[in-house]
Write a protein that holds these residues in place. Structure first.
Motif, PDB file in Angstrom:
ATOM      1  N   GLU A 298     -12.892   7.645  21.242  1.00  0.00           N
ATOM      2  CA  GLU A 298     -13.374   6.798  20.163  1.00  0.00           C
ATOM      3  C   GLU A 298     -12.415   7.095  19.125  1.00  0.00           C
ATOM      4  O   GLU A 298     -11.734   8.182  19.013  1.00  0.00           O
ATOM      5  N   PHE A 299     -12.906   6.085  17.955  1.00  0.00           N
ATOM      6  CA  PHE A 299     -11.975   6.716  16.739  1.00  0.00           C
ATOM      7  C   PHE A 299     -12.454   7.967  16.182  1.00  0.00           C
ATOM      8  O   PHE A 299     -13.376   8.308  16.133  1.00  0.00           O
ATOM      9  N   GLY A 300     -10.993   8.549  15.588  1.00  0.00           N
ATOM     10  CA  GLY A 300     -11.294   9.982  15.025  1.00  0.00           C
ATOM     11  C   GLY A 300     -11.372   9.800  13.367  1.00  0.00           C
ATOM     12  O   GLY A 300     -10.974   8.619  12.931  1.00  0.00           O
ATOM     13  N   GLU A 301     -11.606  10.574  12.835  1.00  0.00           N
ATOM     14  CA  GLU A 301     -11.660  10.492  11.222  1.00  0.00           C
ATOM     15  C   GLU A 301     -10.101  10.332  10.672  1.00  0.00           C
ATOM     16  O   GLU A 301      -9.642   9.577   9.806  1.00  0.00           O
ATOM     17  N   ALA A 302      -9.220  10.874  11.496  1.00  0.00           N
ATOM     18  CA  ALA A 302      -7.665  10.637  10.987  1.00  0.00           C
ATOM     19  C   ALA A 302      -7.067   9.310  11.273  1.00  0.00           C
ATOM     20  O   ALA A 302      -6.395   8.958  10.390  1.00  0.00           O
ATOM     21  N   THR A 303      -7.902   8.563  11.978  1.00  0.00           N
ATOM     22  CA  THR A 303      -7.574   7.160  12.155  1.00  0.00           C
ATOM     23  C   THR A 303      -7.571   6.504  10.842  1.00  0.00           C
ATOM     24  O   THR A 303      -6.713   5.615  10.340  1.00  0.00           O
ATOM     25  N   PHE A 304      -8.836   6.551  10.142  1.00  0.00           N
ATOM     26  CA  PHE A 304      -8.933   5.839   9.010  1.00  0.00           C
ATOM     27  C   PHE A 304      -8.193   6.378   7.947  1.00  0.00           C
ATOM     28  O   PHE A 304      -8.003   5.702   6.774  1.00  0.00           O
ATOM     29  N   LEU A 305      -8.202   7.675   7.894  1.00  0.00           N
ATOM     30  CA  LEU A 305      -7.299   8.394   6.729  1.00  0.00           C
ATOM     31  C   LEU A 305      -5.963   7.997   6.863  1.00  0.00           C
ATOM     32  O   LEU A 305      -5.150   7.697   5.807  1.00  0.00           O
ATOM     33  N   GLY A 306      -5.460   7.631   7.909  1.00  0.00           N
ATOM     34  CA  GLY A 306      -3.982   7.365   8.283  1.00  0.00           C
ATOM     35  C   GLY A 306      -3.882   5.757   7.543  1.00  0.00           C
ATOM     36  O   GLY A 306      -2.960   5.510   7.144  1.00  0.00           O
ATOM     37  N   TRP A 307      -4.904   5.000   7.796  1.00  0.00           N
ATOM     38  CA  TRP A 307      -4.727   3.649   7.290  1.00  0.00           C
ATOM     39  C   TRP A 307      -4.927   3.504   5.946  1.00  0.00           C
ATOM     40  O   TRP A 307      -4.157   2.832   5.207  1.00  0.00           O
ATOM     41  N   PHE A 308      -5.756   4.481   5.149  1.00  0.00           N
ATOM     42  CA  PHE A 308      -5.696   4.604   3.959  1.00  0.00           C
ATOM     43  C   PHE A 308      -4.218   5.226   3.250  1.00  0.00           C
ATOM     44  O   PHE A 308      -3.893   4.669   2.056  1.00  0.00           O
ATOM     45  N   ALA A 309      -3.696   5.899   4.146  1.00  0.00           N
ATOM     46  CA  ALA A 309      -2.680   6.699   3.396  1.00  0.00           C
ATOM     47  C   ALA A 309      -1.449   5.695   3.536  1.00  0.00           C
ATOM     48  O   ALA A 309      -0.579   5.635   2.697  1.00  0.00           O
ATOM     49  N   GLY A 310      -1.296   4.976   4.737  1.00  0.00           N
ATOM     50  CA  GLY A 310      -0.398   3.830   4.785  1.00  0.00           C
ATOM     51  C   GLY A 310      -0.397   2.805   3.628  1.00  0.00           C
ATOM     52  O   GLY A 310       0.599   2.327   2.916  1.00  0.00           O
ATOM     53  N   PHE A 311      -1.653   2.488   3.262  1.00  0.00           N
ATOM     54  CA  PHE A 311      -2.014   1.399   2.076  1.00  0.00           C
ATOM     55  C   PHE A 311      -1.600   1.890   1.026  1.00  0.00           C
ATOM     56  O   PHE A 311      -0.988   1.143   0.217  1.00  0.00           O
ATOM     57  N   PHE A 312      -1.847   3.222   0.634  1.00  0.00           N
ATOM     58  CA  PHE A 312      -1.400   3.737  -0.632  1.00  0.00           C
ATOM     59  C   PHE A 312       0.264   3.896  -0.851  1.00  0.00           C
ATOM     60  O   PHE A 312       0.672   3.685  -1.802  1.00  0.00           O
ATOM     61  N   LEU A 313       0.790   4.250   0.388  1.00  0.00           N
ATOM     62  CA  LEU A 313       2.144   4.514   0.346  1.00  0.00           C
ATOM     63  C   LEU A 313       2.691   3.228  -0.095  1.00  0.00           C
ATOM     64  O   LEU A 313       3.678   3.125  -0.827  1.00  0.00           O
ATOM     65  N   ALA A 314       2.299   2.062   0.723  1.00  0.00           N
ATOM     66  CA  ALA A 314       2.946   0.866   0.398  1.00  0.00           C
ATOM     67  C   ALA A 314       2.623   0.145  -0.742  1.00  0.00           C
ATOM     68  O   ALA A 314       3.500  -0.481  -1.468  1.00  0.00           O
ATOM     69  N   ALA A 315       1.395   0.484  -1.304  1.00  0.00           N
ATOM     70  CA  ALA A 315       0.903  -0.083  -2.590  1.00  0.00           C
ATOM     71  C   ALA A 315       1.899   0.408  -3.748  1.00  0.00           C
ATOM     72  O   ALA A 315       2.377  -0.023  -4.567  1.00  0.00           O
ATOM     73  N   GLY A 316       1.902   1.867  -3.760  1.00  0.00           N
ATOM     74  CA  GLY A 316       2.704   2.742  -4.585  1.00  0.00           C
ATOM     75  C   GLY A 316       4.232   2.264  -4.799  1.00  0.00           C
ATOM     76  O   GLY A 316       4.871   2.374  -5.764  1.00  0.00           O
ATOM     77  N   GLY A 317       4.731   2.384  -3.462  1.00  0.00           N
ATOM     78  CA  GLY A 317       6.127   1.906  -3.446  1.00  0.00           C
ATOM     79  C   GLY A 317       6.384   0.431  -4.008  1.00  0.00           C
ATOM     80  O   GLY A 317       7.457   0.103  -4.624  1.00  0.00           O
ATOM     81  N   LEU A 318       5.437  -0.610  -3.768  1.00  0.00           N
ATOM     82  CA  LEU A 318       5.650  -1.776  -4.339  1.00  0.00           C
ATOM     83  C   LEU A 318       5.508  -2.125  -5.727  1.00  0.00           C
ATOM     84  O   LEU A 318       6.181  -2.658  -6.389  1.00  0.00           O
ATOM     85  N   LEU A 319       4.551  -0.946  -6.409  1.00  0.00           N
ATOM     86  CA  LEU A 319       4.470  -1.073  -7.750  1.00  0.00           C
ATOM     87  C   LEU A 319       5.898  -0.434  -8.459  1.00  0.00           C
ATOM     88  O   LEU A 319       6.199  -0.999  -9.588  1.00  0.00           O
ATOM     89  N   LEU A 320       6.237   0.477  -7.920  1.00  0.00           N
ATOM     90  CA  LEU A 320       7.495   1.035  -8.312  1.00  0.00           C
ATOM     91  C   LEU A 320       8.576   0.122  -8.168  1.00  0.00           C
ATOM     92  O   LEU A 320       9.411   0.134  -9.367  1.00  0.00           O
ATOM     93  N   LEU A 321       8.759  -0.656  -7.163  1.00  0.00           N
ATOM     94  CA  LEU A 321       9.675  -1.768  -7.296  1.00  0.00           C
ATOM     95  C   LEU A 321       9.582  -2.862  -8.253  1.00  0.00           C
ATOM     96  O   LEU A 321      10.376  -3.139  -8.879  1.00  0.00           O
ATOM     97  N   CYS A 322       8.436  -3.235  -8.717  1.00  0.00           N
ATOM     98  CA  CYS A 322       7.943  -4.159  -9.483  1.00  0.00           C
ATOM     99  C   CYS A 322       8.228  -3.538 -11.006  1.00  0.00           C
ATOM    100  O   CYS A 322       8.875  -4.463 -11.698  1.00  0.00           O
ATOM    101  N   THR A 323       8.082  -2.139 -11.154  1.00  0.00           N
ATOM    102  CA  THR A 323       8.347  -1.892 -12.533  1.00  0.00           C
ATOM    103  C   THR A 323       9.716  -1.570 -12.795  1.00  0.00           C
ATOM    104  O   THR A 323      10.594  -1.485 -13.868  1.00  0.00           O
ATOM    105  N   ALA A 324      10.759  -1.367 -11.688  1.00  0.00           N
ATOM    106  CA  ALA A 324      12.026  -1.020 -11.713  1.00  0.00           C
ATOM    107  C   ALA A 324      12.798  -2.219 -11.810  1.00  0.00           C
ATOM    108  O   ALA A 324      13.758  -2.129 -12.514  1.00  0.00           O
TER     109      ALA A 324
END
Length: 224
Positions: free
Chosen positions: A161-187
């Protein structure tokens, strides 16, 4: 020292991306990608990660064993190990580039174009790192669902079954993509900053020619 809205947005985007990068590193190394509860021995919980398999007993004792071979892993775990390591390395490079390109650093103010390029490269690297995190986590989760509902496997066989790292990985990828997109918008350069100056230049009255001289060269010969 007061920061402008753009500088504050850059710092917030960098902190968001850094939080995602740390979460991605934790996801890579914790053995919590899959969980398995045995019906024959409910006192033990099996956890599988990219590097090792751990058995947690009811008393709290944990025993871990590393995977014997990289080639012995399932294809999704092999790809996940490679992609997650690439994501972590790219995230570290993105953090360095983004930090050097922030407007809050007063050093190298005369090289504003270089700092802007560094910030753009850092934002793009953070976004790529987020994608490299989301792909393996989603792939492992997809195969876990297929194996769990596979009717060809007998019911007596335990399912992962799903482990805790699966959900943590989804949140990590979302935060990375969101932070990178915001940096591109500000730059990216904003046209709204140049609009008032352009409108003021268009609304300015035409220059008055001296008395006895016409403003248009075509009618200069008519002036006496």
């Amino acid at each position: 020292m007061a920061w402008s809205c753009s500088t504050a947005a850059q710092v917030a985007a960098l902190l968001l991306a850094l939080f995602g990068w740390v979460s991605s590193c934790v996801t890579t190394f914790v053995p919590l990608w899959k969980n398995l509860n045995l019906d024959l021995n409910e006192l033990e919980i099996w956890n599988m990660g990219l590097w090792q398999v751990c058995i947690i007993q009811e008393e709290g004792a944990m025993e871990c064993k590393a995977h014997e071979s990289f080639l012995a892993l399932p294809p999704e775990l092999r790809a996940a190990r490679v992609l997650m390591c690439l994501s972590n390395g790219l995230g570290f490079l993105a953090a360095v580039l983004s930090a050097l390109g922030l407007d809050c650093w007063r050093t190298c103010e005369e090289k504003a174009a270089v700092k802007k390029r560094l910030l753009l490269c850092g934002g793009a690297a953070f976004g790529t790192s987020g994608v490299l995190t989301l792909v393996p986590v989603s792939w492992v989760a997809y195969n876990t669902v297929l194996e769990f509902w596979d009717e060809s496997i007998p019911d007596i066989v335990p399912r992962w079954e799903f482990g805790e790292a699966t959900f943590l990985g989804w949140f990590a990828g979302f935060f990375l993509a969101a932070g990178g997109l915001l940096l591109l918008c500000t730059a990216c350069p904003r046209r709204t900053e140049r609009a008032p100056a352009r409108m003021a230049a268009e609304r300015a009255p035409p220059a008055q020619a001296p008395w006895g001289h016409s403003a248009h060269p075509k009618h200069a010969d008519l002036v006496i």
